[in-house]
Motif scaffolding. Structure first.
Motif, mmCIF file in Angstrom:
data_model
loop_
_atom_site.group_PDB
_atom_site.id
_atom_site.type_symbol
_atom_site.label_atom_id
_atom_site.label_comp_id
_atom_site.label_asym_id
_atom_site.label_seq_id
_atom_site.Cartn_x
_atom_site.Cartn_y
_atom_site.Cartn_z
ATOM 1 N N GLU A 197 0.819 -1.212 0.000
ATOM 2 C CA GLU A 197 0.000 0.000 0.000
ATOM 3 C C GLU A 197 0.858 1.270 0.000
ATOM 4 O OE1 GLU A 197 -3.545 0.644 0.186
ATOM 5 O OE2 GLU A 197 -3.428 -1.318 -0.740
ATOM 6 N N ASP A 198 2.098 1.156 0.478
ATOM 7 C CA ASP A 198 2.972 2.327 0.563
ATOM 8 C C ASP A 198 3.605 2.688 -0.772
ATOM 9 O OD1 ASP A 198 2.768 2.919 3.398
ATOM 10 O OD2 ASP A 198 3.819 1.043 3.728
ATOM 11 N N LEU A 199 3.432 1.853 -1.783
ATOM 12 C CA LEU A 199 4.002 2.119 -3.103
ATOM 13 C C LEU A 199 2.951 2.803 -3.963
ATOM 14 C CD1 LEU A 199 5.774 -1.308 -3.748
ATOM 15 C CD2 LEU A 199 6.670 0.702 -2.585
ATOM 16 N N ASP A 200 3.283 3.970 -4.456
ATOM 17 C CA ASP A 200 2.353 4.765 -5.251
ATOM 18 C C ASP A 200 3.003 5.106 -6.584
ATOM 19 O OD1 ASP A 200 1.285 7.726 -5.995
ATOM 20 O OD2 ASP A 200 -0.266 6.602 -4.954
ATOM 21 N N LYS A 201 2.189 5.252 -7.628
ATOM 22 C CA LYS A 201 2.723 5.482 -8.971
ATOM 23 C C LYS A 201 3.562 6.747 -9.083
ATOM 24 C CE LYS A 201 -1.186 5.679 -11.192
ATOM 25 N NZ LYS A 201 -2.130 5.857 -12.314
ATOM 26 N N TYR A 202 3.411 7.676 -8.140
ATOM 27 C CA TYR A 202 4.176 8.935 -8.189
ATOM 28 C C TYR A 202 5.491 8.836 -7.398
ATOM 29 C CZ TYR A 202 -0.406 10.656 -9.628
ATOM 30 O OH TYR A 202 -1.604 10.830 -10.264
ATOM 31 N N ASP A 203 5.758 7.685 -6.783
ATOM 32 C CA ASP A 203 6.861 7.569 -5.830
ATOM 33 C C ASP A 203 8.135 7.024 -6.444
ATOM 34 O OD1 ASP A 203 5.273 8.413 -3.716
ATOM 35 O OD2 ASP A 203 4.618 6.385 -3.225
ATOM 36 N N ILE A 204 9.248 7.366 -5.789
ATOM 37 C CA ILE A 204 10.497 6.611 -5.895
ATOM 38 C C ILE A 204 10.780 6.108 -4.485
ATOM 39 C CG2 ILE A 204 12.969 6.694 -6.369
ATOM 40 C CD1 ILE A 204 12.460 8.881 -8.375
ATOM 41 N N MET A 205 10.821 4.798 -4.329
ATOM 42 C CA MET A 205 10.981 4.189 -3.010
ATOM 43 C C MET A 205 12.312 3.447 -2.934
ATOM 44 S SD MET A 205 8.071 5.177 -1.755
ATOM 45 C CE MET A 205 7.968 4.289 -0.194
#
Length: 858
Positions: A636-644
């Motif tokens: 859930e913490d991964l979003d299409k706008y993110d760099i993780m």
């Protein structure tokens, strides 16, 4: 004050408990109000890991939170209650001191939708949050990236700025105003908080309007001006970001603490890199991470009096250092240290000094892995760092003259330390073709070749339409899967290949070091041909013009000897002589230039059992990397706008959301910056893996508790969510119609609205009054110049038969096809979904859609 009388019982089946300190007692906060904090109060928050994976190395976390207006007496009571709870819960608990607006990432991770700071205090006669209360007027200032918070501010245009998000909450209508300098990820996360407020506090019955461009949302702006008055002058610029970058976090200092004649004596012991043996179990220490965070470590043999004084001592240390009073404090016990504390040390063993580890199971990895289980057990694949059994297709290119030259398949496993190589591995998983591109860099490769390596990798990625997982590998630090695809035959020569593809002339005498016990960990590397390079616990191959000696050290195992005989076949051929340590012929020493001392100690594998994987959101501020941790992370913490960034200690994964793929080059650089600035002095040769959304290998997904490969199938972009409905929006249209009917004044010049405006809006928000039906102007195009989320256009409930498994054209008139479930009665909804509407709308959007699809309501 007797704190024992106010200590409540905890429910072991719940992962999160929140209490408010009211009248010097602990009062439980209802779950639907979690995330709401009144500024005049203190709170206690307890998190207990519930899942099996979470309990492996994870402790309970106990926080006390102080509002900025909270009194000293309430803060003292909160600290006393924390001490009592700590004694009840036992040693496997980490204590935290939190201050409003400066909470730790651990604390913020509990409240995924965001934290809301509420003005004033909680009146005893009121519930913590009133549901379905529409007589509301408030302005919330929304800030933050991954961890969002909203604070109540003055109901005036003077509260606004260009770079943040503001929510005007008018009960039935919630207007989100996005500053012109806000990014799409910030807007999306702000909207998630707005929707969460609507669903939790209004049961999903309020309308949401979004102002991205005031010119295109004139109706919403008119409503805002009716409440806030006319805006005079330009908006102020964004307030400076106070983010702490990784360079600031890189400095750590360890202090020994004791009391002498009622004075606190603090003595500096060491700075980075720190080692675990500095901590003695009978003592008490403070670890200062660049003034950003203060850790207090309590040895298991330290006195009870010292443990009770942990927070007060930390505060005295903060005052002595001149740090801000809101500096975060974390208190850890010997054997129950948090993941963030352990990673400040160069190495950490849970077995050191016979730690009890409080009953937590230690990690255990099979010596001989069953690769047949890798497909069905991604968690095993992640721990073993093996995507599959290495039986896929392998292609190898050598970087020469800034281009890539294919390598003969017969020489795939023969690399040179002076070159760079691209190794493309292709395999199948779940019926889909997957690719991993290894970027291998020799120790003697030039900077020019390294740049060419990266450029050629990008060209290949474009050819494969961005589907390549790219893993940056340094010679000597190859991951197990890389070694396995060469079946234990990898040989690294010291020279380099020339422009014609041929190696430099080989010297007459060469020495090769053979390491490994199976095909997943064996490599053969050429070393200087001298006796000092030998080691009693390893195997070496000495190649001369006349004979090859395969030298077995006294400490090598049978598995090492068996693997070595096949590993060196590419170098020695059939002409080799086995030599045991201590029985070497004279020709052996002559070839090495004579006998010389060499080490006899066994090289122990790195112990990573004490480290847990950690997930961070990446951003940049003033040219430096800024990380925000997602504690207790999930997909859930991964979003299409993110760099993780996922740090598993042995590898660094950089995950790029599909909307952030343009930052791919920066992502690899951020991985290196993370390693260079890590306070534990991490090896720069640690493999860095760059992954794009939708192409995750099991070595990545296996670190997550559960992974849904179809999670993003129906994922909507921010614009799709905002533009989700083109129909009339009843509550917004009501207010717009009333504004047109009464031709309300936009308020006096001081920014306030006139009495008629406020009275009209109050009538629209009052949930107890009769709802006004939209007039003819409600459906006019002029009322739809704003963005709004999908909402039903009729009131009341409908029979389930008219909603379930019905096509759009067969639905009753006025039913929003995107929200069929909304028209069910509360009893039908509970029976069909097995939960209330409030519980349903508090779930993630994609989960809502999944359930609706299964029940014929999508």
């Amino acid at each position: 004050m007797d704190v024992n009388k106010g200590l409540p019982a905890t429910d072991s089946h719940r992962g999160l408990h929140v209490w408010i300190i009211e009248n010097l007692r602990m009062a439980p906060v209802p779950e639907k109000a979690y995330g709401n904090f009144f500024e005049e109060h203190c709170y206690i928050v307890l998190h207990v890991p519930q899942s099996l994976k979470a309990t492996q190395g994870a402790c309970s976390d106990l926080h006390y939170w102080a509002g900025k207006e909270a009194g000293a007496e309430a803060q003292d009571a909160a600290e006393a209650f924390v001490q009592q709870l700590q004694e009840t819960l036992g040693g496997a608990t980490v204590q935290h001191r939190e201050a409003q607006g400066h909470e730790s990432d651990c604390f913020r991770s509990y409240f995924r939708s965001g934290i809301i700071y509420r003005r004033g205090g909680l009146a005893s006669a009121l519930t913590h949050v009133e549901t379905n209360l529409y007589n509301i007027q408030r302005l919330l200032h929304i800030r933050g990236r991954k961890h969002v918070s909203a604070a109540e501010v003055e109901l005036s245009w003077s509260s606004f700025n260009k770079g943040d998000i503001f929510l005007l909450d008018l009960g039935k209508v919630m207007i989100q105003w996005n500053g012109p300098e806000t990014s799409i990820p910030e807007k999306a996360r702000g909207l998630a908080l707005t929707c969460s407020l609507r669903d939790r506090e209004r049961g999903g019955r309020a309308q949401i309007g979004v102002v991205d461009d005031e010119v295109e949302a004139t109706d919403l702006v008119r409503i805002m001006e009716a409440v806030l008055g006319c805006r005079v002058g330009n908006l102020p610029a964004t307030r400076p970001d106070k983010s702490v970058n990784q360079l600031q976090k890189a400095s750590v200092r360890l202090y020994h603490v004791c009391e002498k004649d009622e004075d606190l004596v603090i003595q500096e012991l060491a700075t980075c890199p720190l080692t675990q043996d500095l901590l003695r179990e009978e003592d008490y220490y403070i670890l200062d991470q660049g003034g950003f965070k203060i850790y207090v470590w309590q040895g298991r043999l330290s006195s009870l009096q010292e443990k009770k004084a942990a927070f007060s001592r930390a505060l005295r240390f903060i005052q002595a250092k001149g740090y801000p009073t809101y500096t975060n404090v974390e208190v850890v016990n010997d054997g129950a240290e948090s993941a963030s504390f352990r990673q400040l040390f160069q190495s950490w063993s849970t077995k050191q000094r016979g730690n009890k580890n409080f009953g937590r199971p230690s990690k255990s990895i099979q010596v001989r892995p069953d690769v047949g289980k890798l497909r069905s057990q991604p968690e095993l694949a992640a721990q073993l760092r093996m995507v599959d059994d290495a039986s896929g297709k392998v292609e190898v290119w050598c970087i020469r003259d800034l281009g890539r030259q294919p390598v003969d398949p017969e020489r795939h496993a023969q690399l040179c330390a002076g070159n760079c190589y691209l190794v493309l591995y292709t395999y199948q998983r779940m019926g889909h073709v997957q690719h991993i591109l290894y970027l291998w860099r020799g120790h003697r490769a030039t900077t020019r070749d390294v740049k060419a390596l990266n450029c050629n990798a990008e060209e290949l990625d474009l050819m494969y339409r961005g589907a390549l997982v790219q893993e940056h590998v340094t010679m000597g630090s190859e991951p197990p899967h890389f070694l396995a695809i060469f079946q234990g035959q990898l040989v690294v020569f010291q020279g380099h290949t020339g422009h014609d593809g041929k190696e430099q002339p080989a010297p007459a005498t060469r020495l090769f070091h053979v390491q490994g016990t199976d095909s997943c960990n064996t490599r053969t590397v050429e070393v200087p041909a001298r006796a000092s390079a030998l080691n009693s616990h390893d195997i070496f191959l000495l190649v001369t013009a006349s004979v090859c000696y395969l030298w077995f050290g006294k400490g090598c195992s049978g598995d090492q000897r068996e693997m070595a005989r096949t590993a060196v076949s590419a170098v020695s051929g059939e002409n080799k002589e086995t030599v045991l340590e201590g029985q070497e012929p004279p020709g052996f020493w002559e070839a090495l230039g004579g006998p010389a001392p060499y080490p006899g100690n066994k090289r122990l594998p790195e112990d990573v059992s004490g480290f847990q994987p950690r997930l961070f959101e990446c951003s940049s501020h003033m040219g430096h990397l800024v990380l925000t941790e997602m504690v207790f992370f999930s997909q859930e913490d991964l979003d299409k706008y993110d760099i993780m960034l996922l740090d598993t200690w042995q590898e660094i994964f950089l995950w790029l959301g599909e909307a952030a793929s343009k930052w791919k080059k920066e992502a690899a650089d951020w991985g290196q910056e993370y390693l260079k600035t890590h306070p534990a002095g991490r090896s720069p040769a640690t493999p860095v893996v760059v992954i794009k959304q939708g192409h995750e290998p099991p070595t990545f997904t296996g670190w997550f508790l559960a992974w849904d490969p179809y999670k993003w199938t129906n994922d909507q972009s921010y614009k799709e969510v905002v533009d989700g409905s083109l129909g009339a929006m009843p509550a917004i249209c009501e207010i717009t119609a009333e504004l047109n009917d009464f031709q309300l004044s936009r308020g006096p010049s001081n920014g306030g609205a006139d009495p008629l405006t406020l009275q009209t809006l109050k009538g629209s928000q009052d949930g107890s009054g009769n709802e006004r039906q939209p007039g003819p102007k409600a459906g006019d195009a002029s009322t739809n110049s704003h963005h709004s989320s999908p909402r039903p256009t009729i009131s009341g409930s409908l029979p389930r038969q008219r909603l379930m498994h019905q096509a759009v054209e067969d639905l009753p008139e006025g039913v929003d096809p995107a929200r069929k479930e909304f028209y069910l009665s509360d009893s039908d909804f509970q029976e069909i979904f097995g939960k209330s509407k409030e519980e349903f709308y508090s779930m993630a959007k994609w989960r809502q859609q999944q359930e609706k699809k299964q029940l014929g309501l999508f």
